[in-house]
Design a protein around this motif. Sequence first.
Motif, PDB file in Angstrom:
ATOM      1  N   THR A  55      91.701 -65.721  40.544  1.00  0.00           N
ATOM      2  CA  THR A  55      91.298 -65.780  39.144  1.00  0.00           C
ATOM      3  C   THR A  55      90.333 -64.647  38.860  1.00  0.00           C
ATOM      4  N   ASN A  56      90.560 -63.959  37.758  1.00  0.00           N
ATOM      5  CA  ASN A  56      89.633 -62.912  37.333  1.00  0.00           C
ATOM      6  C   ASN A  56      88.281 -63.569  37.043  1.00  0.00           C
ATOM      7  N   PRO A  57      87.223 -63.145  37.728  1.00  0.00           N
ATOM      8  CA  PRO A  57      85.921 -63.789  37.562  1.00  0.00           C
ATOM      9  C   PRO A  57      85.396 -63.795  36.127  1.00  0.00           C
ATOM     10  N   THR A  58      85.684 -62.764  35.346  1.00  0.00           N
ATOM     11  CA  THR A  58      85.166 -62.749  33.972  1.00  0.00           C
ATOM     12  C   THR A  58      85.792 -63.847  33.128  1.00  0.00           C
ATOM     13  N   GLY A  59      86.995 -64.273  33.467  1.00  0.00           N
ATOM     14  CA  GLY A  59      87.648 -65.359  32.737  1.00  0.00           C
ATOM     15  C   GLY A  59      86.997 -66.704  32.980  1.00  0.00           C
ATOM     16  N   LEU A  60      86.234 -66.824  34.051  1.00  0.00           N
ATOM     17  CA  LEU A  60      85.578 -68.087  34.363  1.00  0.00           C
ATOM     18  C   LEU A  60      84.351 -68.345  33.490  1.00  0.00           C
ATOM     19  N   CYS A  61      83.904 -67.330  32.785  1.00  0.00           N
ATOM     20  CA  CYS A  61      82.709 -67.471  31.954  1.00  0.00           C
ATOM     21  C   CYS A  61      82.961 -68.316  30.705  1.00  0.00           C
ATOM     22  N   ASP A  62      84.215 -68.644  30.455  1.00  0.00           N
ATOM     23  CA  ASP A  62      84.526 -69.492  29.309  1.00  0.00           C
ATOM     24  C   ASP A  62      84.014 -70.913  29.487  1.00  0.00           C
ATOM     25  N   LEU A  93      84.005 -83.174  47.836  1.00  0.00           N
ATOM     26  CA  LEU A  93      82.886 -82.311  48.212  1.00  0.00           C
ATOM     27  C   LEU A  93      81.861 -82.206  47.094  1.00  0.00           C
ATOM     28  N   THR A  94      80.617 -82.174  47.479  1.00  0.00           N
ATOM     29  CA  THR A  94      79.563 -81.903  46.511  1.00  0.00           C
ATOM     30  C   THR A  94      79.472 -80.399  46.309  1.00  0.00           C
ATOM     31  N   ASP A  95      78.797 -79.989  45.254  1.00  0.00           N
ATOM     32  CA  ASP A  95      78.611 -78.560  45.011  1.00  0.00           C
ATOM     33  C   ASP A  95      77.907 -77.896  46.185  1.00  0.00           C
ATOM     34  N   GLU A  96      76.912 -78.571  46.731  1.00  0.00           N
ATOM     35  CA  GLU A  96      76.129 -77.999  47.827  1.00  0.00           C
ATOM     36  C   GLU A  96      76.984 -77.842  49.083  1.00  0.00           C
ATOM     37  N   ALA A  97      77.836 -78.836  49.372  1.00  0.00           N
ATOM     38  CA  ALA A  97      78.693 -78.758  50.558  1.00  0.00           C
ATOM     39  C   ALA A  97      79.722 -77.641  50.405  1.00  0.00           C
ATOM     40  N   ARG A  98      80.282 -77.481  49.217  1.00  0.00           N
ATOM     41  CA  ARG A  98      81.264 -76.421  48.973  1.00  0.00           C
ATOM     42  C   ARG A  98      80.602 -75.053  49.136  1.00  0.00           C
ATOM     43  N   LEU A 103      85.173 -74.378  40.946  1.00  0.00           N
ATOM     44  CA  LEU A 103      85.219 -75.814  41.223  1.00  0.00           C
ATOM     45  C   LEU A 103      83.837 -76.460  41.205  1.00  0.00           C
ATOM     46  N   GLN A 104      82.794 -75.632  41.164  1.00  0.00           N
ATOM     47  CA  GLN A 104      81.439 -76.168  41.107  1.00  0.00           C
ATOM     48  C   GLN A 104      81.245 -76.915  39.779  1.00  0.00           C
ATOM     49  N   GLN A 105      80.695 -78.096  39.848  1.00  0.00           N
ATOM     50  CA  GLN A 105      80.505 -78.914  38.650  1.00  0.00           C
ATOM     51  C   GLN A 105      79.317 -78.443  37.816  1.00  0.00           C
ATOM     52  N   ASP A 106      78.236 -78.115  38.479  1.00  0.00           N
ATOM     53  CA  ASP A 106      77.010 -77.713  37.803  1.00  0.00           C
ATOM     54  C   ASP A 106      77.028 -76.211  37.520  1.00  0.00           C
ATOM     55  N   ASP A 107      76.623 -75.824  36.317  1.00  0.00           N
ATOM     56  CA  ASP A 107      76.639 -74.409  35.942  1.00  0.00           C
ATOM     57  C   ASP A 107      75.686 -73.575  36.794  1.00  0.00           C
ATOM     58  N   LYS A 108      74.539 -74.148  37.168  1.00  0.00           N
ATOM     59  CA  LYS A 108      73.592 -73.414  38.013  1.00  0.00           C
ATOM     60  C   LYS A 108      74.203 -73.162  39.396  1.00  0.00           C
ATOM     61  N   ASN A 109      74.895 -74.152  39.937  1.00  0.00           N
ATOM     62  CA  ASN A 109      75.560 -73.985  41.227  1.00  0.00           C
ATOM     63  C   ASN A 109      76.705 -72.981  41.126  1.00  0.00           C
ATOM     64  N   PHE A 110      77.374 -72.949  39.976  1.00  0.00           N
ATOM     65  CA  PHE A 110      78.435 -71.967  39.751  1.00  0.00           C
ATOM     66  C   PHE A 110      77.853 -70.553  39.800  1.00  0.00           C
ATOM     67  N   MET A 111      76.745 -70.323  39.127  1.00  0.00           N
ATOM     68  CA  MET A 111      76.118 -68.995  39.129  1.00  0.00           C
ATOM     69  C   MET A 111      75.607 -68.632  40.528  1.00  0.00           C
ATOM     70  N   ASN A 112      75.055 -69.601  41.257  1.00  0.00           N
ATOM     71  CA  ASN A 112      74.621 -69.357  42.637  1.00  0.00           C
ATOM     72  C   ASN A 112      75.807 -68.987  43.525  1.00  0.00           C
ATOM     73  N   CYS A 113      76.920 -69.642  43.293  1.00  0.00           N
ATOM     74  CA  CYS A 113      78.133 -69.343  44.061  1.00  0.00           C
ATOM     75  C   CYS A 113      78.601 -67.918  43.788  1.00  0.00           C
ATOM     76  N   LEU A 114      78.585 -67.510  42.524  1.00  0.00           N
ATOM     77  CA  LEU A 114      78.964 -66.135  42.191  1.00  0.00           C
ATOM     78  C   LEU A 114      78.061 -65.129  42.887  1.00  0.00           C
ATOM     79  N   GLU A 115      76.797 -65.461  42.991  1.00  0.00           N
ATOM     80  CA  GLU A 115      75.842 -64.579  43.666  1.00  0.00           C
ATOM     81  C   GLU A 115      76.172 -64.486  45.161  1.00  0.00           C
ATOM     82  N   ALA A 142      87.311 -75.587  49.894  1.00  0.00           N
ATOM     83  CA  ALA A 142      87.126 -76.023  48.508  1.00  0.00           C
ATOM     84  C   ALA A 142      88.096 -77.080  48.031  1.00  0.00           C
ATOM     85  N   LYS A 143      89.153 -77.359  48.778  1.00  0.00           N
ATOM     86  CA  LYS A 143      90.204 -78.205  48.215  1.00  0.00           C
ATOM     87  C   LYS A 143      89.843 -79.675  48.092  1.00  0.00           C
TER      88      LYS A 143
END
Length: 157
Positions: free
Chosen positions: A25-32, A95-100, A62-74, A90-91
């Motif tokens: 997936t193009n990462p910029t498309g995930l910002c929606d 899994l929790t966000d932290e475990a993923r 797949l991260q539920q929390d937006d903060k965890n999503f941004m941390n994952c991108l980092e 990830a499948k």
Amino acid sequence: MLKLLLNTYLAFLLIPLLTLAIEPTNPTGLCDRFLGDQEKTACMVKTSQTELDWYASSSCALQQDDKNFMNCLEEIKGASFSPEALELCAKSVDLTDEARLSCIKKIRNKDYTRSQIKKCSEAGVPVAVENCLSNSSRTPATAGVTKSGFQTLEIKK
């Protein structure tokens, strides 16, 4: 008739399994996923200014929390990932966000043989899969530039 009914039922059971595969997936498309303009802009800046692995970006989505999503991108910035290993990480929907994120960190810049992926997929519980994947010492092949401008491929065993 009963056999046809059972085959149809089994086909419908396989659909959720097939959708678990991680697609690039193009990462910029995930910002929606962000509703606010400020968060969406920050996400667009992060995804457009850095090189992100498209398969890993799908795992971050797949991260539920937006903060965890941004941390994952980092975490995936500038790293390479094995799509098969990412799928194992990830499948699981349990899994929790932290475990993923922990699993994604452990497979960063590692390469796997098919036998390793198969062995890890049979580990069962997500923690055992993560430990199995983290034990790989292989790194992806790197390309080096020669004097004539051609890239040679260095394969590490």
